[in-house]
Design a protein around this motif. Sequence first.
Motif, PDB file in Angstrom:
ATOM      1  N   GLN A   1      28.691  48.262  39.216  1.00 10.82           N
ATOM      2  CA  GLN A   1      29.923  47.503  39.422  1.00 10.82           C
ATOM      3  C   GLN A   1      30.279  46.633  38.230  1.00 10.82           C
ATOM      4  OE1 GLN A   1      31.841  48.069  42.143  1.00 10.82           O
ATOM      5  NE2 GLN A   1      30.280  49.624  42.578  1.00 10.82           N
TER       6      GLN A   1
ATOM      7  N   THR B   1      37.564  49.963  33.134  1.00  8.64           N
ATOM      8  CA  THR B   1      37.160  50.807  34.256  1.00  8.64           C
ATOM      9  C   THR B   1      35.936  50.201  34.911  1.00  8.64           C
ATOM     10  OG1 THR B   1      35.788  52.196  32.821  1.00  8.64           O
ATOM     11  CG2 THR B   1      38.085  52.906  33.190  1.00  8.64           C
ATOM     12  N   THR B   2      35.610  50.671  36.109  1.00  4.56           N
ATOM     13  CA  THR B   2      34.482  50.150  36.883  1.00  4.56           C
ATOM     14  C   THR B   2      33.333  51.139  36.849  1.00  4.56           C
ATOM     15  OG1 THR B   2      35.988  48.977  38.353  1.00  4.56           O
ATOM     16  CG2 THR B   2      33.732  49.289  39.124  1.00  4.56           C
TER      17      THR B   2
ATOM     18  N   ALA C   1      37.611  46.015  46.916  1.00  2.00           N
ATOM     19  CA  ALA C   1      38.370  47.211  47.274  1.00  2.00           C
ATOM     20  C   ALA C   1      38.552  47.331  48.780  1.00  2.00           C
ATOM     21  CB  ALA C   1      37.674  48.456  46.719  1.00  2.00           C
TER      22      ALA C   1
ATOM     23  N   GLU D   1      31.992  46.593  46.300  1.00  2.00           N
ATOM     24  CA  GLU D   1      32.725  47.355  45.298  1.00  2.00           C
ATOM     25  C   GLU D   1      33.856  46.496  44.719  1.00  2.00           C
ATOM     26  OE1 GLU D   1      34.014  51.001  46.937  1.00  2.00           O
ATOM     27  OE2 GLU D   1      31.988  51.766  47.306  1.00  2.00           O
TER      28      GLU D   1
ATOM     29  N   GLU E   1      37.070  46.100  41.898  1.00  2.00           N
ATOM     30  CA  GLU E   1      38.096  46.732  41.078  1.00  2.00           C
ATOM     31  C   GLU E   1      38.523  45.745  39.994  1.00  2.00           C
ATOM     32  OE1 GLU E   1      41.262  47.910  43.582  1.00  2.00           O
ATOM     33  OE2 GLU E   1      40.232  49.703  44.357  1.00  2.00           O
ATOM     34  N   TYR E   2      38.567  46.235  38.728  1.00  2.00           N
ATOM     35  CA  TYR E   2      38.943  45.398  37.588  1.00  2.00           C
ATOM     36  C   TYR E   2      40.319  45.825  37.077  1.00  2.00           C
ATOM     37  CZ  TYR E   2      33.987  44.098  37.504  1.00  2.00           C
ATOM     38  OH  TYR E   2      32.728  43.653  37.833  1.00  2.00           O
ATOM     39  N   ASN E   3      41.108  44.860  36.716  1.00  2.00           N
ATOM     40  CA  ASN E   3      42.441  45.113  36.160  1.00  2.00           C
ATOM     41  C   ASN E   3      42.713  44.103  35.057  1.00  2.00           C
ATOM     42  OD1 ASN E   3      43.696  47.246  38.041  1.00  2.00           O
ATOM     43  ND2 ASN E   3      42.981  45.679  39.479  1.00  2.00           N
TER      44      ASN E   3
ATOM     45  N   LYS F   1      39.396  37.596  45.180  1.00  2.00           N
ATOM     46  CA  LYS F   1      39.533  38.014  43.795  1.00  2.00           C
ATOM     47  C   LYS F   1      39.167  36.842  42.903  1.00  2.00           C
ATOM     48  CE  LYS F   1      43.827  39.079  44.233  1.00  2.00           C
ATOM     49  NZ  LYS F   1      45.231  39.536  43.923  1.00  2.00           N
TER      50      LYS F   1
ATOM     51  N   GLU G   1      30.469  52.699  38.667  1.00  2.00           N
ATOM     52  CA  GLU G   1      30.184  52.826  40.090  1.00  2.00           C
ATOM     53  C   GLU G   1      28.748  52.457  40.430  1.00  2.00           C
ATOM     54  OE1 GLU G   1      31.169  56.750  41.215  1.00  2.00           O
ATOM     55  OE2 GLU G   1      33.345  56.509  40.893  1.00  2.00           O
TER      56      GLU G   1
END
Length: 803
Positions: A327, A321-322, A354, A304, A306-308, A367, A324
């Motif tokens: 991915q 957004t991710t 995550a 999983e 997470e993108y920022n 990351k 689900e």
Amino acid sequence: MLRRNCLLLFLCFLFEQSSCAPVQSRPGQEWPHSQTGPSAAGRNGGSRGFQRVKRGWVWNQFFVLEEYMGSDPQYVGKLHTDLDKGDSGVKYTLSGDGAGTIFTIDQTTGDIHALRSLDREEKPYYTLRAQAVDIDTNRPLEPESEFVIKVQDINDNEPKFLEGPYTASVPEMSPVGTYVMKVTATDADDPTYGNSARVVYSILHGQPYFSVDPKTGVIRTALPNMDREVKELYQVLIQAKDMGGQLGGLAGTTTINITLSDVNDNPPRFSKSIFHLRVPESSAVGSAVGRIKAHDLDIGKNAEVEYNIVPGDGGAMFDITTNEHNQEGIIMLKKPLDYETKKAYTFKVEASNAHLDPRFHSFGPFKDTATVKINVLDVDEPPVFSKPSYTMDVYEDTPQGTIIGAVTAQDLDAGNSPVRYSIDWKSDLDSFFDIDPVRGTISTNELLDRESIAQHNISVVATKVNNPVLTSRVAVTVHVLDINEFPPELAMPYETFVCESAKVGQVVQVISATDQDLPQAGQRFSFKSPQEGVKTKNFTIRDFGNNTAGVVALRSGFKRWSQEIYHLPVVIEDGGLQTLSSTSTLTIRVCGCDTEGSLLTCSAEAIFLPVGLSTGALIAILVCIVILLVIVVLYVGVRRQKKKETLMTSKEDIRDNVIHYDDEGGGEEDTHAFDMGTLRNPKVIKENLFRRDVKPELGLCSQRPIASQNSADISNFISQRLQEHDGDTSAPPYDSLATYAYEGEGSVAESLSSIESVKGETEEDYDYLNEWGPRFKTLAGIFGERSESQSDVRSSTATENKH
């Protein structure tokens, strides 16, 4: 095989030697007294009676080798008793498990044999009972004895894994010796005899990744840092061998499928360092403008991501957004785009795991970062007005064609196309305004009236010349400003009165004014009397300065009987730039009031009423008078109704001799619309009927027969009337109703009806009606014609009588 057979022969030889040994008696065992017989006594020296006899034979445990493959029955052992003297006087019997079917005994010698091959795994031992009896009398020589034949095991069963094949799992990157699982093999051979059931485990396939404990069957990892991303599934082959693993032992195998479970030992990684995206400037806020993905070699929750968006220059316009399911990072538009303002955006996106595993923090940061460049695509957009809405003011009655304002729109695209303007006809159905299509100036097309429409809401459309499909609209509000065009007037029709007891200077009425115009800063009215500067003796106007004025009495002693009504003109002026005024007249009545000034009556006749009669009493008197009048009217109506009922007969009375034509006639000038002679009594001699549409000829006139006076035969009378009507050529050319009423012979007093008055008509000169004026001209003509016709009839009758 040869070695096995030799071993079996050796064991059989040893068993036969032990079986041939003499059976020793067990001391202390006795015959039961019930089993001691005469023969036994004779054989013991002729002694009689019960004697304690020493037992003469004992059974031992016999063994038989399983899986015997010989052609002859397998010898098991021999039964023998001391009472057997060898003279064949003793018989041996056998009973119990398998007696007679599996095992047999020689009755004379006591030799026991196995008739077939036995399997220890099927039945490990058999329990039998032996008996020695006298061959002649069949009486027991000794008590029945029980013995066991045990099947001696040989190694004929290999170890088996009853639950295989097996499935196991162990986390990847586990250290050496990590427990995986335990396997167990079972051997059906006798574990208490020899090594036939002693099992040893070993790995045939699966090294060097895993190991197995030879005694317990526990499987463990044998290689460190096994990576699931390199190899996930391992197939291990385990062998279990009996005889302690020695040569000649039997073996069984099973398969174990071992899977390496995933741990988060891999960070996400972008496939490239820069992502190029393109998005139209017309994209809606919240829509997806592109997708990027960081790949993680792990699976499940360990993969999983997470993108920022890293804060920067272009990151404020977008969000991420991710997804689900796969991915992916979905970049969303957060603010509207404008190609003309900014054509490209650049920002960084960070992808991270995550769920981190602290064991692998030393591997580095979990990351990765990539750069995203988004190019904004130009889209042909409609023109844009300089304001979201426009407001304009114009005075009413402004001349046609006056410019009241302008709107401005511009094409912000790179082509900068010219713009053309128009007014949406649906918003200006009456065409009050016009617009210049190039400059956008709005002008009046009709005279505006604030009192009719104070505000106009129109919609202006801007269209691109190079793409007429693209249009934009803007709302334009036009306020119609008021000009002073209406003079003021009284706010209401005042009903002013002055009491007879009014005093000098008393305000008898307060008045106000109204104006249809809409002033800029509130209304301002002034009141005055047109006789300003002229001495008046009754009333005057006093302006209070607050848009109201009062009517002031200049004297006292007003009397109704002297003068009941006074008229007072009032001049009202407004406060506009161009002052307008109007004159209204107040009607002031003189009324009687009580001591407090309340109105009692304004009628002059009320002076002659008795003094002291109250208003309530007057109302009561009037009510009584009205009730009496109503009663009189009702009484007269009832009398008239009864009189009509006595004079008029039923509509269905056969004596009714009225012909209904439903013809309204032509008014006063139409004297031939209806023949009133039809209403006369049928007994009276009448003139023949003539057609109204043609002038009758004298030769065609036929007399109607006179009704029978004796009333003897009514049917003859009706027949005559029917023939008369059928043959009448002067009948009108339309349907009519003819009655055949026969009134009889009549009475001595004859008829009192006014219809009979025709008989008594005398000649009368109606020429005097012509002297009464044009209104009686028609009536004079009608009666004049009737007089002439009657004279002609009488003269013709006289002539006939002479002849």
